[in-house]
Design a protein around this motif. Structure first.
Motif, PDB file in Angstrom:
ATOM      1  N   PRO A 218      -5.054  -1.013  -3.440  1.00 43.55           N
ATOM      2  CA  PRO A 218      -3.764  -0.443  -2.938  1.00 43.55           C
ATOM      3  C   PRO A 218      -2.966  -1.318  -2.596  1.00 43.55           C
ATOM      4  O   PRO A 218      -1.671  -1.322  -2.495  1.00 43.55           O
ATOM      5  CB  PRO A 218      -4.345   0.539  -1.810  1.00 43.55           C
ATOM      6  CG  PRO A 218      -5.531   1.034  -1.975  1.00 43.55           C
ATOM      7  CD  PRO A 218      -6.262  -0.326  -2.806  1.00 43.55           C
ATOM      8  N   ALA A 219      -3.491  -2.321  -1.812  1.00 46.30           N
ATOM      9  CA  ALA A 219      -2.499  -3.510  -1.148  1.00 46.30           C
ATOM     10  C   ALA A 219      -1.761  -4.402  -2.429  1.00 46.30           C
ATOM     11  O   ALA A 219      -0.572  -4.692  -2.327  1.00 46.30           O
ATOM     12  CB  ALA A 219      -3.257  -4.255  -0.269  1.00 46.30           C
ATOM     13  N   VAL A 221      -0.847  -3.215  -5.322  1.00 44.86           N
ATOM     14  CA  VAL A 221       0.097  -2.122  -5.876  1.00 44.86           C
ATOM     15  C   VAL A 221       1.340  -2.392  -5.206  1.00 44.86           C
ATOM     16  O   VAL A 221       2.402  -2.655  -5.518  1.00 44.86           O
ATOM     17  CB  VAL A 221      -0.298  -0.749  -5.812  1.00 44.86           C
ATOM     18  CG1 VAL A 221       0.765   0.084  -6.293  1.00 44.86           C
ATOM     19  CG2 VAL A 221      -1.589  -0.783  -6.818  1.00 44.86           C
ATOM     20  N   ASP A 222       1.227  -2.585  -3.839  1.00 47.73           N
ATOM     21  CA  ASP A 222       2.602  -2.711  -3.094  1.00 47.73           C
ATOM     22  C   ASP A 222       2.989  -4.008  -3.275  1.00 47.73           C
ATOM     23  O   ASP A 222       4.262  -4.451  -3.486  1.00 47.73           O
ATOM     24  CB  ASP A 222       2.496  -2.528  -1.569  1.00 47.73           C
ATOM     25  CG  ASP A 222       1.778  -0.813  -1.284  1.00 47.73           C
ATOM     26  OD1 ASP A 222       2.372  -0.138  -1.902  1.00 47.73           O
ATOM     27  OD2 ASP A 222       1.492  -0.735  -0.153  1.00 47.73           O
ATOM     28  N   ALA A 223       2.183  -5.165  -3.390  1.00 52.85           N
ATOM     29  CA  ALA A 223       2.463  -6.475  -3.414  1.00 52.85           C
ATOM     30  C   ALA A 223       3.190  -6.870  -4.806  1.00 52.85           C
ATOM     31  O   ALA A 223       4.159  -7.528  -4.967  1.00 52.85           O
ATOM     32  CB  ALA A 223       1.239  -7.312  -3.361  1.00 52.85           C
ATOM     33  N   ALA A 225       4.761  -4.538  -6.906  1.00 57.33           N
ATOM     34  CA  ALA A 225       6.283  -3.833  -6.667  1.00 57.33           C
ATOM     35  C   ALA A 225       7.300  -4.716  -5.925  1.00 57.33           C
ATOM     36  O   ALA A 225       8.262  -4.832  -6.337  1.00 57.33           O
ATOM     37  CB  ALA A 225       5.868  -2.477  -6.159  1.00 57.33           C
ATOM     38  N   ARG A 226       6.683  -5.147  -4.687  1.00 60.94           N
ATOM     39  CA  ARG A 226       7.472  -5.906  -3.816  1.00 60.94           C
ATOM     40  C   ARG A 226       8.101  -7.418  -4.676  1.00 60.94           C
ATOM     41  O   ARG A 226       9.295  -7.893  -4.698  1.00 60.94           O
ATOM     42  CB  ARG A 226       6.972  -6.321  -2.701  1.00 60.94           C
ATOM     43  CG  ARG A 226       7.722  -7.026  -1.513  1.00 60.94           C
ATOM     44  CD  ARG A 226       7.321  -6.965  -0.206  1.00 60.94           C
ATOM     45  NE  ARG A 226       5.717  -7.491  -0.256  1.00 60.94           N
ATOM     46  CZ  ARG A 226       4.485  -6.822  -0.017  1.00 60.94           C
ATOM     47  NH1 ARG A 226       4.677  -5.459  -0.021  1.00 60.94           N
ATOM     48  NH2 ARG A 226       3.497  -7.529  -0.092  1.00 60.94           N
ATOM     49  N   GLU A 269      -1.316   2.413 -12.470  1.00 58.92           N
ATOM     50  CA  GLU A 269       0.153   2.245 -12.278  1.00 58.92           C
ATOM     51  C   GLU A 269       0.700   0.831 -12.933  1.00 58.92           C
ATOM     52  O   GLU A 269       1.761   1.110 -13.505  1.00 58.92           O
ATOM     53  CB  GLU A 269       0.233   1.928 -10.946  1.00 58.92           C
ATOM     54  CG  GLU A 269      -0.081   3.400 -10.178  1.00 58.92           C
ATOM     55  CD  GLU A 269       0.395   3.413  -8.614  1.00 58.92           C
ATOM     56  OE1 GLU A 269       1.405   2.601  -8.340  1.00 58.92           O
ATOM     57  OE2 GLU A 269      -0.456   3.963  -7.631  1.00 58.92           O
ATOM     58  N   GLY A 329      12.263  -0.522  -8.932  1.00 55.43           N
ATOM     59  CA  GLY A 329      11.499  -0.485  -7.897  1.00 55.43           C
ATOM     60  C   GLY A 329      12.439  -0.352  -6.401  1.00 55.43           C
ATOM     61  O   GLY A 329      11.692  -0.300  -5.543  1.00 55.43           O
TER      62      GLY A 329
END
Length: 391
Positions: A218-219, A221-223, A225-226, A269, A329
């Motif tokens: 999960p972490a 995925v955010d990294a 995208a950012r 994703e 994004g």
């Protein structure tokens, strides 16, 4: 030259994958170089042999290089002090000795940037493929944006057009009764500007792209995208995502099944948004050339197409020109847009970039902006006082 810049969240194994990717390129017959600026020599640990500031052959076709940030920082600062000597004397400043200089935070990144520019100029040999082990993603983005930012600061502090007044300096000095900064200060600024331009041109070269190494979760995925958003804002191409330490199928332990499900969700994703390559978990920390070969990393391959920031002429229908900035994004609430003279300050989440407007848009006013289809569409209305009149 194919240049692959590798970064990702800390602890995801980016140094190991950088070494494995360079080794794969060498085994495919390319002259490959792998660079890293980590003072702890994690690159040498992955390769199974120490690396340093001199290029060293670690396998057939593969060379490793790890610049010395201490020496690079000292040489650069002493050279700057020498060229700015007259200005320092005017201010009454004491000179620094080389023995008292210690690197400041960020010296490793600057040394890596300087070495990468030198590699592009052929100073360390000729290579087909260069793989660069960048710092973790937030620091890597700051490093990649640095050449453009420093050029802007340098041109604001010492505008090139002021060099035209060089012939007047002796007269100004006599009139003012104080020495005027020597021409060497402007010459040094021009020299640094050329170096920074060369570094940025290498980042913008058709063969340069960025690859993210992440461990699925999960972490991560955010990294991803950012980081993808930050790369797009700075005009840097994302080559793809390398999912490291992917668990094998099978196994009855409930905790293992839950962890595998998390990985599958993240991989799904990334598959939908980016070229994604899976690297298996070896059950141990890879060390040495045999382990690097077992990782089976993705080959560098062709670089993706350059990012386009097109200007659309919609004057016939809407009396406007539209500048499209790709921001995949991006979230509307995290966007900022400010016009400052001939520049546009664009903020996207934690990232900000100041870009010069294309010549046609400098004669316009910003009349609005909208976010759709992964792009920020900035609307410009021609200023009738500046726009050429048609008969």
């Amino acid at each position: 030259m194919r240049t692959l810049l590798i970064t990702g969240p800390g602890g995801a194994g980016r140094t190991t994958l950088a070494a494995a990717t360079a080794l794969a390129a060498a085994r495919a017959g390319h002259r490959a170089l792998v660079l890293s600026a980590d003072p702890q020599d994690t690159l040498g640990t992955a390769l199974g042999t120490p690396t340093g500031p001199r290029p060293s052959a670690v396998a057939d076709g593969l060379t490793a290089l790890r610049p010395d940030p201490d020496g690079s920082f000292r040489d650069d600062l002493l050279a700057l002090q020498e060229h700015a000597g007259s200005a320092l004397d005017l201010l009454g400043a004491d000179r620094l000795d080389g023995e008292e200089l210690t690197p400041l935070p960020g010296a490793e990144e600057l040394a890596l940037l300087r070495t990468l520019r030198a590699v592009g100029e052929g100073a360390h040999g000729t290579y087909d493929t260069v793989v660069v082990d960048l710092p973790a993603a937030p620091r890597a983005l700051a490093l990649l944006a640095l050449p453009e930012q420093l050029r802007r600061y340098l041109r604001r502090l010492l505008p090139p057009e002021r060099q035209a007044a060089r012939a007047l300096r002796p007269v100004l000095g006599r009139l003012a009764g104080v020495p005027v900064p020597a021409a060497s200060l402007y010459e040094n600024a021009a020299r640094w500007d050329a170096r920074l331009a060369a570094a940025r041109s290498l980042l913008d070269a058709p063969g340069t792209s960025v690859r993210l190494v992440v461990e699925p979760g999960p972490a991560a995925v955010d990294a991803v995208a950012r980081t993808a958003l930050g790369l797009a804002l700075h005009g840097l191409r994302l080559d793809g995502v390398v999912a490291n330490r992917v668990l094998p199928e099978g196994g009855d332990a409930p905790w293992l099944a839950a962890l595998r499900a998390q990985q599958h969700k993240a991989l799904a994703e990334w598959d939908a948004a980016h070229p994604t390559h899976r690297v298996p978990h070896l059950g141990q920390d890879p060390r040495g050339l045999d382990d690097l070969v077992a990782l089976r990393p993705a080959a560098p391959g062709p670089a993706p197409a350059p990012l386009d920031w097109p200007v659309t002429d919609a004057r016939a229908e809407e009396s406007r020109l539209i500048w499209t900035i790709p921001l995949p994004g991006a979230v509307r609430d995290d966007l900022g847009l400010v016009r400052r003279g001939d520049e546009l300050v664009v903020t996207a989440g934690p990232f900000r970039r100041i870009v010069s407007l294309p010549s046609a848009l400098r004669r316009c006013t910003v009349s609005g902006a909208g976010l759709r289809d992964g792009g920020l569409h900035v609307r410009f209305t021609p200023d009738p006082d500046l726009w050429p009149r048609t008969r």
